[in-house]
Design a protein around this motif. Structure first.
Motif, PDB file in Angstrom:
ATOM      1  N   ILE A 109      -6.695  -3.595   7.672  1.00  0.00           N
ATOM      2  CA  ILE A 109      -6.026  -5.118   7.545  1.00  0.00           C
ATOM      3  C   ILE A 109      -6.408  -5.835   7.950  1.00  0.00           C
ATOM      4  N   ILE A 114      -9.559  -6.009   3.651  1.00  0.00           N
ATOM      5  CA  ILE A 114      -9.166  -4.383   3.924  1.00  0.00           C
ATOM      6  C   ILE A 114      -9.946  -3.655   3.499  1.00  0.00           C
ATOM      7  N   SER A 134      -4.295  -0.278   8.117  1.00  0.00           N
ATOM      8  CA  SER A 134      -4.569   0.442   7.084  1.00  0.00           C
ATOM      9  C   SER A 134      -3.957   1.780   6.538  1.00  0.00           C
TER      10      SER A 134
END
Length: 306
Positions: free
Chosen positions: A14, A9, A33
């Protein structure tokens, strides 16, 4: 072979991978993300899990921040400022439906290199990830050193200039153009800053590809910037070495793909040791990391397997 889901992350993406227990990649990819809320982040993690539902027996997560890996608590979250003393391990496990292990991204990178990478077989070593700041992790006695508040290896904050501390409030490592911290020198950012200063050009829009194009073209400003970067990085390694006496430092981050980066750090460290003949501690080996952008995923898996 058992299979696991690994997540890295970051503030932009991600990254994810379905992995075998030997660290092999079976399938991988990335999604944007969310940085706006915890609910958004959890929803994104759950969506990745749905892609591989029923195919993994556990999940390993790499993320920024001060992470209590044993308890699964993120005391801070780096770019995710909504994370504060948050039980992320429990929350991720609820969304993924399996046991989850969470660890700091720099420590994951070090764990990957200590497992089967550039620090394999090294009892005491360190990984330096040269990016926006100076990340990484420290290996002592073949184990990742977490630290009392889970912040060991936060080398960005190594001070290089003490004068003036306390006189002006600082709201970030790079605030006000300060050069008081190692990360402003020993990082990809530091390399670009040194080049921009010599060229008298703005830092905005400048990246590593442009810098090395200038270096390959023989620009003297680029060569001088790389030399300054190498000196400052080697000086910090010398300082860390005086405390930890490590065997090997592995250099990572995007710019480490260029062999000149590791070469200049090694050469400048040699010069320091030759100049300071009364040095009371040994000179470490300087090598390049093996795993690059995959290190966080591999290291997170290793934390889960351990």
């Amino acid at each position: 072979m058992k299979q696991y889901l690994a997540l890295d992350i970051g503030g932009t993406f991600i990254k994810y991978a379905l992995m075998g227990e030997d660290g092999s990649f079976l399938e991988s990819g990335k999604v944007p993300s969310p940085v706006d809320s915890l609910d958004g982040l959890l929803a994104a993690v759950e969506a990745v899990g749905e892609r591989f539902r029923g195919q993994y027996q556990g999940a390993a997560v790499s993320m920024p921040g001060r992470i209590d890996t044993q308890k699964g608590i993120a005391h801070t979250g780096g770019a995710f400022d909504f994370i504060r003393d948050t039980p992320v391990g429990e929350l991720f496990a609820a969304r993924l439906g399996c046991p989850v292990k969470v660890a700091n991204d720099g420590k994951c990178a070090a764990n990957a290199e200590a497992w089967t990478g550039a620090l394999a077989g090294v009892a005491d070593g360190a990984v330096l990830v040269l990016g926006t700041g100076t990340g990484g992790g420290i290996v002592l006695g073949h184990r990742i050193w977490m630290g009392h508040t889970f912040a060991a290896g936060e080398l960005s904050f190594l001070p290089v200039q003490f004068a003036g501390f306390g006189q002006t409030p600082l709201d970030g490592v790079h605030s006000g153009g300060t050069d008081r911290f190692w990360s402003v020198h020993a990082s990809a950012t530091g390399l670009l800053l040194a080049y921009a200063r010599r060229k008298n050009i703005p830092m905005e829009g400048l990246d590593g590809l442009q810098f090395f194009a200038a270096y390959d073209a023989g620009e003297p400003e680029a060569a001088a910037a790389l030399a300054e970067f190498g000196e400052m990085t080697a000086a910090g390694i010398y300082a860390v070495q005086s405390v930890l006496d490590l065997e090997r430092y592995a250099i990572g981050g995007g710019i480490s793909a260029r062999p000149e980066v590791t070469d200049i750090i090694r050469a400048k460290l040699d010069t320091i040791y030759e100049s300071i003949h009364f040095t009371a501690f040994g000179k470490p080996e300087i090598v390049r990391c093996r795993y690059g952008n995959d290190a966080n995923l591999i290291g997170a898996l290793r934390f889960l397997l351990d």
